[in-house]
Design a protein around this motif. Structure first.
Motif, PDB file in Angstrom:
ATOM      1  N   THR A  71     -30.362 -38.375  14.607  1.00 14.23           N
ATOM      2  CA  THR A  71     -30.551 -38.051  15.755  1.00 14.23           C
ATOM      3  C   THR A  71     -32.253 -38.430  15.839  1.00 14.23           C
ATOM      4  N   ALA A  72     -33.030 -38.487  14.398  1.00  8.72           N
ATOM      5  CA  ALA A  72     -34.642 -39.110  14.133  1.00  8.72           C
ATOM      6  C   ALA A  72     -34.828 -40.749  14.675  1.00  8.72           C
ATOM      7  N   ALA A  73     -33.342 -41.217  13.954  1.00  3.28           N
ATOM      8  CA  ALA A  73     -33.016 -43.070  14.551  1.00  3.28           C
ATOM      9  C   ALA A  73     -32.861 -42.670  16.288  1.00  3.28           C
ATOM     10  N   LEU A  74     -32.128 -42.132  16.549  1.00  3.00           N
ATOM     11  CA  LEU A  74     -31.679 -42.194  18.065  1.00  3.00           C
ATOM     12  C   LEU A  74     -32.929 -41.486  18.743  1.00  3.00           C
ATOM     13  N   LEU A  75     -34.448 -41.317  18.115  1.00  2.00           N
ATOM     14  CA  LEU A  75     -35.150 -40.194  19.171  1.00  2.00           C
ATOM     15  C   LEU A  75     -36.637 -41.597  18.950  1.00  2.00           C
ATOM     16  N   TYR A  76     -36.240 -42.232  17.769  1.00  2.00           N
ATOM     17  CA  TYR A  76     -37.201 -43.628  18.033  1.00  2.00           C
ATOM     18  C   TYR A  76     -36.955 -44.412  18.302  1.00  2.00           C
ATOM     19  N   THR A  77     -35.629 -45.088  18.338  1.00  2.00           N
ATOM     20  CA  THR A  77     -35.157 -45.928  19.145  1.00  2.00           C
ATOM     21  C   THR A  77     -35.134 -45.876  20.347  1.00  2.00           C
ATOM     22  N   THR A  78     -34.671 -44.835  20.984  1.00  2.00           N
ATOM     23  CA  THR A  78     -35.542 -44.131  22.391  1.00  2.00           C
ATOM     24  C   THR A  78     -36.576 -44.246  22.711  1.00  2.00           C
ATOM     25  N   GLY A  79     -38.009 -43.748  21.845  1.00  2.00           N
ATOM     26  CA  GLY A  79     -39.016 -44.389  22.071  1.00  2.00           C
ATOM     27  C   GLY A  79     -39.598 -42.950  22.325  1.00  2.00           C
ATOM     28  N   ARG A  80     -39.290 -42.151  22.193  1.00  2.00           N
ATOM     29  CA  ARG A  80     -39.107 -40.359  21.512  1.00  2.00           C
ATOM     30  C   ARG A  80     -40.008 -40.396  20.936  1.00  2.00           C
ATOM     31  N   ILE A  81     -40.562 -41.219  19.706  1.00  2.00           N
ATOM     32  CA  ILE A  81     -40.772 -40.505  18.326  1.00  2.00           C
ATOM     33  C   ILE A  81     -41.640 -41.655  18.331  1.00  2.00           C
ATOM     34  N   LYS A  82     -42.622 -42.222  17.351  1.00  2.00           N
ATOM     35  CA  LYS A  82     -43.496 -43.246  16.934  1.00  2.00           C
ATOM     36  C   LYS A  82     -43.084 -42.785  15.462  1.00  2.00           C
ATOM     37  N   VAL A  83     -43.238 -41.799  14.374  1.00  2.00           N
ATOM     38  CA  VAL A  83     -43.439 -41.753  12.954  1.00  2.00           C
ATOM     39  C   VAL A  83     -42.133 -41.691  12.477  1.00  2.00           C
ATOM     40  N   VAL A  84     -41.510 -41.013  11.569  1.00  2.00           N
ATOM     41  CA  VAL A  84     -40.819 -39.497  11.046  1.00  2.00           C
ATOM     42  C   VAL A  84     -41.219 -38.833   9.763  1.00  2.00           C
ATOM     43  N   LEU A  85     -41.881 -38.393   9.890  1.00  2.00           N
ATOM     44  CA  LEU A  85     -41.487 -38.083   7.919  1.00  2.00           C
ATOM     45  C   LEU A  85     -40.447 -37.615   7.907  1.00  2.00           C
ATOM     46  N   VAL A  86     -40.453 -37.801   6.583  1.00  2.00           N
ATOM     47  CA  VAL A  86     -39.493 -37.577   5.722  1.00  2.00           C
ATOM     48  C   VAL A  86     -39.596 -35.906   4.531  1.00  2.00           C
ATOM     49  N   THR A  87     -39.321 -35.128   4.706  1.00  2.00           N
ATOM     50  CA  THR A  87     -38.969 -34.230   3.269  1.00  2.00           C
ATOM     51  C   THR A  87     -38.174 -33.493   2.618  1.00  2.00           C
ATOM     52  N   GLY A  88     -38.457 -33.452   1.525  1.00  2.00           N
ATOM     53  CA  GLY A  88     -37.650 -33.247   0.372  1.00  2.00           C
ATOM     54  C   GLY A  88     -38.073 -33.190  -0.682  1.00  2.00           C
ATOM     55  N   ASP A  89     -36.876 -32.301  -1.136  1.00  2.00           N
ATOM     56  CA  ASP A  89     -37.272 -31.966  -3.131  1.00  2.00           C
ATOM     57  C   ASP A  89     -36.795 -33.609  -4.059  1.00  2.00           C
ATOM     58  N   ASN A  90     -38.206 -34.234  -4.365  1.00  2.00           N
ATOM     59  CA  ASN A  90     -37.949 -34.842  -5.606  1.00  2.00           C
ATOM     60  C   ASN A  90     -38.278 -34.437  -6.924  1.00  2.00           C
ATOM     61  N   SER A  91     -37.860 -33.708  -7.007  1.00  2.00           N
ATOM     62  CA  SER A  91     -38.203 -32.298  -8.574  1.00  2.00           C
ATOM     63  C   SER A  91     -37.734 -33.149 -10.010  1.00  2.00           C
ATOM     64  N   ARG A  92     -37.237 -33.677  -9.733  1.00  2.00           N
ATOM     65  CA  ARG A  92     -36.706 -34.828 -10.650  1.00  2.00           C
ATOM     66  C   ARG A  92     -36.496 -36.548 -10.724  1.00  2.00           C
ATOM     67  N   LYS A  93     -35.980 -37.242 -11.797  1.00  2.00           N
ATOM     68  CA  LYS A  93     -36.873 -38.390 -12.126  1.00  2.00           C
ATOM     69  C   LYS A  93     -35.760 -38.771 -11.212  1.00  2.00           C
ATOM     70  N   ASP A  94     -33.934 -38.383 -11.437  1.00  2.00           N
ATOM     71  CA  ASP A  94     -32.553 -38.629 -11.031  1.00  2.00           C
ATOM     72  C   ASP A  94     -32.541 -38.102 -10.013  1.00  2.00           C
ATOM     73  N   TYR A  95     -32.939 -37.830  -8.707  1.00  2.00           N
ATOM     74  CA  TYR A  95     -32.579 -36.721  -7.428  1.00  2.00           C
ATOM     75  C   TYR A  95     -34.089 -37.303  -6.552  1.00  2.00           C
ATOM     76  N   ASP A  96     -34.120 -37.588  -5.998  1.00  2.00           N
ATOM     77  CA  ASP A  96     -35.014 -38.050  -4.614  1.00  2.00           C
ATOM     78  C   ASP A  96     -34.297 -37.946  -3.647  1.00  2.00           C
ATOM     79  N   GLU A  97     -35.157 -37.557  -2.483  1.00  2.00           N
ATOM     80  CA  GLU A  97     -34.028 -36.913  -1.228  1.00  2.00           C
ATOM     81  C   GLU A  97     -34.958 -37.545  -0.012  1.00  2.00           C
ATOM     82  N   PRO A  98     -36.696 -37.679  -0.602  1.00  2.00           N
ATOM     83  CA  PRO A  98     -37.029 -38.432   0.714  1.00  2.00           C
ATOM     84  C   PRO A  98     -37.227 -39.935   0.392  1.00  2.00           C
ATOM     85  N   ASP A  99     -36.789 -40.787  -0.945  1.00  8.22           N
ATOM     86  CA  ASP A  99     -36.228 -42.199  -0.508  1.00  8.22           C
ATOM     87  C   ASP A  99     -34.864 -42.449  -0.400  1.00  8.22           C
ATOM     88  N   ALA A 100     -34.360 -41.676  -1.088  1.00  4.38           N
ATOM     89  CA  ALA A 100     -33.230 -41.482   0.184  1.00  4.38           C
ATOM     90  C   ALA A 100     -32.900 -41.114   1.467  1.00  4.38           C
TER      91      ALA A 100
END
Length: 218
Positions: A71-100
């Motif tokens: 949905t975020a990609a759709l909003l970007y490609t249709t010009g509804r948004i300019k930037v996406v802030l992805v927010t998630g859990d990276n409390s462990r080295k082996d678990y990185d939501e934002p980079d994924a």
């Protein structure tokens, strides 16, 4: 139940009172988010979208998270948004939501320079308050599943943002019903967070990622 009529009446009154109290947070959440929900086609053009984490499967976004990112990609490609802030859990080295999430968006047409990562979005309140206090977001499109989006909108309003919510519709499977049921209990915590407005688990210094991404976007 008490044996006498007066005792039974009091028990029923207590039970009804408890039910009313239990529903108050959900009522507050629905009323606060009322009028702020949109579809991808009619959401106002807004500089920033916020995508909340929803788990990884073998290092990749879960199906529910992938739908949010689509949905975020759709909003970007249709010009509804300019930037996406992805927010998630990276409390462990082996678990990185934002980079994924960032990598997934890059594969679906959103340049990496237009994606900003928040590695300490441990819950919805933390994500909202960090978006405002750390990243300086004032107005945003929030993207999440339809059962969660009202809570996200209510909490981000309490955090000082002007949000619009886009609810992602998903198949009503076991995960969907679990999430919808969980929201009834999460509403109570949300109401407390909105009233008390605690600092997030990790606040940290002000970051310039959003401002820099918007400057590049022109």
């Amino acid at each position: 139940m008490p044996r006498d009529r007066a005792g039974r009446r009091r028990a029923v009154q207590v039970l009804m009172g408890l039910c009313v109290l239990a529903l108050l947070p959900a009522t507050w959440m629905f009323l606060t988010a009322d009028g702020r929900l949109r579809t991808p086609g009619d959401v106002p053009r807004t500089e920033v979208a916020v995508v909340f984490g929803a788990g990884l499967w073998d290092g990749e976004p879960s199906p529910y998270l992938a739908h949010r990112l689509d949905t975020a990609a759709l909003l970007y490609t249709t010009g509804r948004i300019k930037v996406v802030l992805v927010t998630g859990d990276n409390s462990r080295k082996d678990y990185d939501e934002p980079d994924a999430m960032r990598a997934y968006l890059a594969r679906h047409g959103v340049p990496g320079r237009r994606v900003v990562t928040d590695y300490a979005g441990f819950d919805t309140w933390d994500s909202c308050i960090r978006a405002r206090k750390v990243f300086g977001v004032r107005r945003a499109v929030l993207i999440s599943q339809d059962f969660h989006i009202r809570r996200a909108v209510a909490l981000c309003r309490a955090a000082g943002l002007t949000p619009y919510g886009v609810g992602v519709a998903d198949v009503r499977d076991t995960t969907w019903y679990y999430g919808a049921t969980r929201e009834l209990f999460a509403a109570a915590k949300a109401a407390v967070d909105a009233a008390v407005r605690p600092d997030p688990r990790f606040l940290g210094p002000r970051e310039k990622g959003i401002a820099e991404a918007l400057a590049r976007a022109g």
